[in-house]
Design a protein around this motif. Structure first.
Motif, mmCIF file in Angstrom:
data_model
loop_
_atom_site.group_PDB
_atom_site.id
_atom_site.type_symbol
_atom_site.label_atom_id
_atom_site.label_comp_id
_atom_site.label_asym_id
_atom_site.label_seq_id
_atom_site.Cartn_x
_atom_site.Cartn_y
_atom_site.Cartn_z
ATOM 1 N N TRP A 4 0.838 -1.200 0.000
ATOM 2 C CA TRP A 4 0.000 0.000 0.000
ATOM 3 C C TRP A 4 0.870 1.246 0.000
ATOM 4 N N VAL A 5 0.383 2.290 -0.658
ATOM 5 C CA VAL A 5 1.033 3.595 -0.679
ATOM 6 C C VAL A 5 -0.032 4.611 -0.272
ATOM 7 N N PHE A 6 0.329 5.554 0.614
ATOM 8 C CA PHE A 6 -0.610 6.594 1.006
ATOM 9 C C PHE A 6 -0.388 7.821 0.141
ATOM 10 N N GLY A 7 -1.431 8.222 -0.574
ATOM 11 C CA GLY A 7 -1.367 9.398 -1.441
ATOM 12 C C GLY A 7 -2.147 10.549 -0.837
ATOM 13 N N TYR A 8 -1.515 11.712 -0.772
ATOM 14 C CA TYR A 8 -2.164 12.888 -0.184
ATOM 15 C C TYR A 8 -1.955 14.142 -1.032
ATOM 16 N N GLY A 9 -1.065 14.078 -2.034
ATOM 17 C CA GLY A 9 -0.760 15.212 -2.908
ATOM 18 C C GLY A 9 -0.797 14.731 -4.346
ATOM 19 N N SER A 10 0.328 14.839 -5.037
ATOM 20 C CA SER A 10 0.343 14.470 -6.463
ATOM 21 C C SER A 10 0.103 12.978 -6.692
ATOM 22 N N LEU A 11 0.344 12.141 -5.709
ATOM 23 C CA LEU A 11 0.066 10.711 -5.883
ATOM 24 C C LEU A 11 -1.431 10.451 -6.060
ATOM 25 N N LEU A 12 -2.273 11.398 -5.640
ATOM 26 C CA LEU A 12 -3.713 11.263 -5.837
ATOM 27 C C LEU A 12 -4.068 11.263 -7.321
ATOM 28 N N TRP A 13 -3.438 12.131 -8.097
ATOM 29 C CA TRP A 13 -3.790 12.285 -9.506
ATOM 30 C C TRP A 13 -2.705 11.800 -10.459
ATOM 31 N N ASN A 14 -1.545 11.455 -9.918
ATOM 32 C CA ASN A 14 -0.458 10.965 -10.763
ATOM 33 C C ASN A 14 0.370 9.941 -9.981
ATOM 34 N N PRO A 15 -0.225 8.756 -9.701
ATOM 35 C CA PRO A 15 0.522 7.798 -8.880
ATOM 36 C C PRO A 15 1.802 7.295 -9.550
ATOM 37 N N GLY A 16 1.784 7.138 -10.865
ATOM 38 C CA GLY A 16 2.986 6.693 -11.563
ATOM 39 C C GLY A 16 3.252 5.204 -11.436
ATOM 40 N N PHE A 17 2.290 4.454 -10.934
ATOM 41 C CA PHE A 17 2.426 2.999 -10.823
ATOM 42 C C PHE A 17 1.034 2.380 -11.001
ATOM 43 N N PRO A 18 0.994 1.072 -11.351
ATOM 44 C CA PRO A 18 -0.302 0.413 -11.543
ATOM 45 C C PRO A 18 -1.021 0.206 -10.207
ATOM 46 N N VAL A 19 -2.224 0.751 -10.112
ATOM 47 C CA VAL A 19 -3.005 0.677 -8.884
ATOM 48 C C VAL A 19 -4.087 -0.398 -9.036
ATOM 49 N N ALA A 20 -4.071 -1.369 -8.133
ATOM 50 C CA ALA A 20 -5.065 -2.443 -8.164
ATOM 51 C C ALA A 20 -6.362 -2.011 -7.486
ATOM 52 N N ARG A 21 -6.243 -1.139 -6.499
ATOM 53 C CA ARG A 21 -7.412 -0.706 -5.721
ATOM 54 C C ARG A 21 -7.054 0.589 -5.017
ATOM 55 N N SER A 22 -8.022 1.474 -4.881
ATOM 56 C CA SER A 22 -7.794 2.680 -4.089
ATOM 57 C C SER A 22 -8.997 2.892 -3.186
ATOM 58 N N GLU A 23 -8.728 3.403 -2.011
ATOM 59 C CA GLU A 23 -9.783 3.654 -1.041
ATOM 60 C C GLU A 23 -9.403 4.856 -0.204
ATOM 61 N N ARG A 24 -10.399 5.682 0.101
ATOM 62 C CA ARG A 24 -10.139 6.803 0.999
ATOM 63 C C ARG A 24 -9.587 6.273 2.310
ATOM 64 N N ALA A 25 -8.599 6.998 2.843
ATOM 65 C CA ALA A 25 -7.950 6.556 4.071
ATOM 66 C C ALA A 25 -7.477 7.777 4.852
ATOM 67 N N THR A 26 -7.350 7.607 6.148
ATOM 68 C CA THR A 26 -6.907 8.689 7.020
ATOM 69 C C THR A 26 -5.649 8.269 7.766
ATOM 70 N N LEU A 27 -4.706 9.187 7.790
ATOM 71 C CA LEU A 27 -3.462 9.026 8.547
ATOM 72 C C LEU A 27 -3.528 9.976 9.731
ATOM 73 N N HIS A 28 -3.397 9.428 10.924
ATOM 74 C CA HIS A 28 -3.464 10.247 12.135
ATOM 75 C C HIS A 28 -2.070 10.713 12.544
ATOM 76 N N GLY A 29 -2.010 11.928 13.113
ATOM 77 C CA GLY A 29 -0.747 12.467 13.613
ATOM 78 C C GLY A 29 0.020 13.313 12.608
ATOM 79 N N PHE A 30 -0.588 13.536 11.440
ATOM 80 C CA PHE A 30 0.074 14.316 10.394
ATOM 81 C C PHE A 30 -0.939 15.236 9.720
ATOM 82 N N ALA A 31 -0.461 16.404 9.274
ATOM 83 C CA ALA A 31 -1.292 17.354 8.533
ATOM 84 C C ALA A 31 -0.682 17.575 7.152
ATOM 85 N N ARG A 32 -1.550 17.644 6.129
ATOM 86 C CA ARG A 32 -1.120 17.960 4.761
ATOM 87 C C ARG A 32 -0.962 19.476 4.680
#
Length: 176
Positions: A4-32
């Motif tokens: 799994w890779v967590f995308g919060y910036g450009s990985l949201l619209w340009n992951p650059g790798f084949p994605v099998a599945r994506s799901e909204r997710a939250t990371l605690h303890g960090f701010a974008r």
């Protein structure tokens, strides 16, 4: 085992790798936030831009996408992510737990800012961020394009980031 890779910036619209599945997710303890000076992708050493990073903050959280790498592409994906994200060592690669909307918790490759790095610029006023983003250009294009793409993609997947929305509106008025 799924990578799994967590995308919060450009990985949201340009992951650059084949994605099998994506799901909204939250990371605690960090701010974008735009807390990283960009001297390669969205600015230059002479005229740095700003890019998003995850800034470690108590009681903060960031919602983005958990991206499952297509089976068989894990090694290449990790190599390419490292070339892209670790270009100046301002990001640190960490394995962090992200909480998927489905209720599952997955350990994801996540790039966070090194607050001790020279490119760290956390706490900058939004107006100053807007002025920088409006005019910076780097190897991957205009800084404002990065902002617009990220803000638009967050809206498309139903995520609100009020700072990014304000910045996009302000940068459009500066560049009009």
């Amino acid at each position: 085992m799924t990578m799994w890779v967590f995308g919060y910036g450009s990985l949201l619209w340009n992951p650059g790798f084949p994605v099998a599945r994506s799901e909204r997710a939250t990371l605690h303890g960090f701010a974008r936030s735009f807390c990283m000076s960009s001297i390669h992708h969205r600015g230059t050493e002479e005229k740095p831009g700003l890019v998003l990073a995850l800034d470690e903050q108590e009681n903060a959280s960031c919602t983005g996408l958990a991206l499952a790498v297509k089976a068989g592409h894990e090694d290449r994906t990790l190599q390419e992510l490292r070339e892209r994200e670790l270009i100046s060592s301002a990001y640190v690669e960490r394995m962090l737990d992200v909480h998927l909307e489905s209720g599952d918790i997955e350990n994801a490759v996540t790039y966070v800012i090194d607050a001790d790095h020279v490119q760290y610029c956390g706490g900058m006023a939004l107006e100053e961020q807007a002025r920088i983003i409006a005019h910076a250009v780097g190897g991957r294009g205009p800084n404002n394009e990065y902002l617009y793409n990220t803000a638009e993609h967050l809206a498309e997947i139903g995520l609100r980031d009020h700072d990014l929305e304000w910045l996009a509106q302000r940068v459009r008025s500066i560049t009009a």
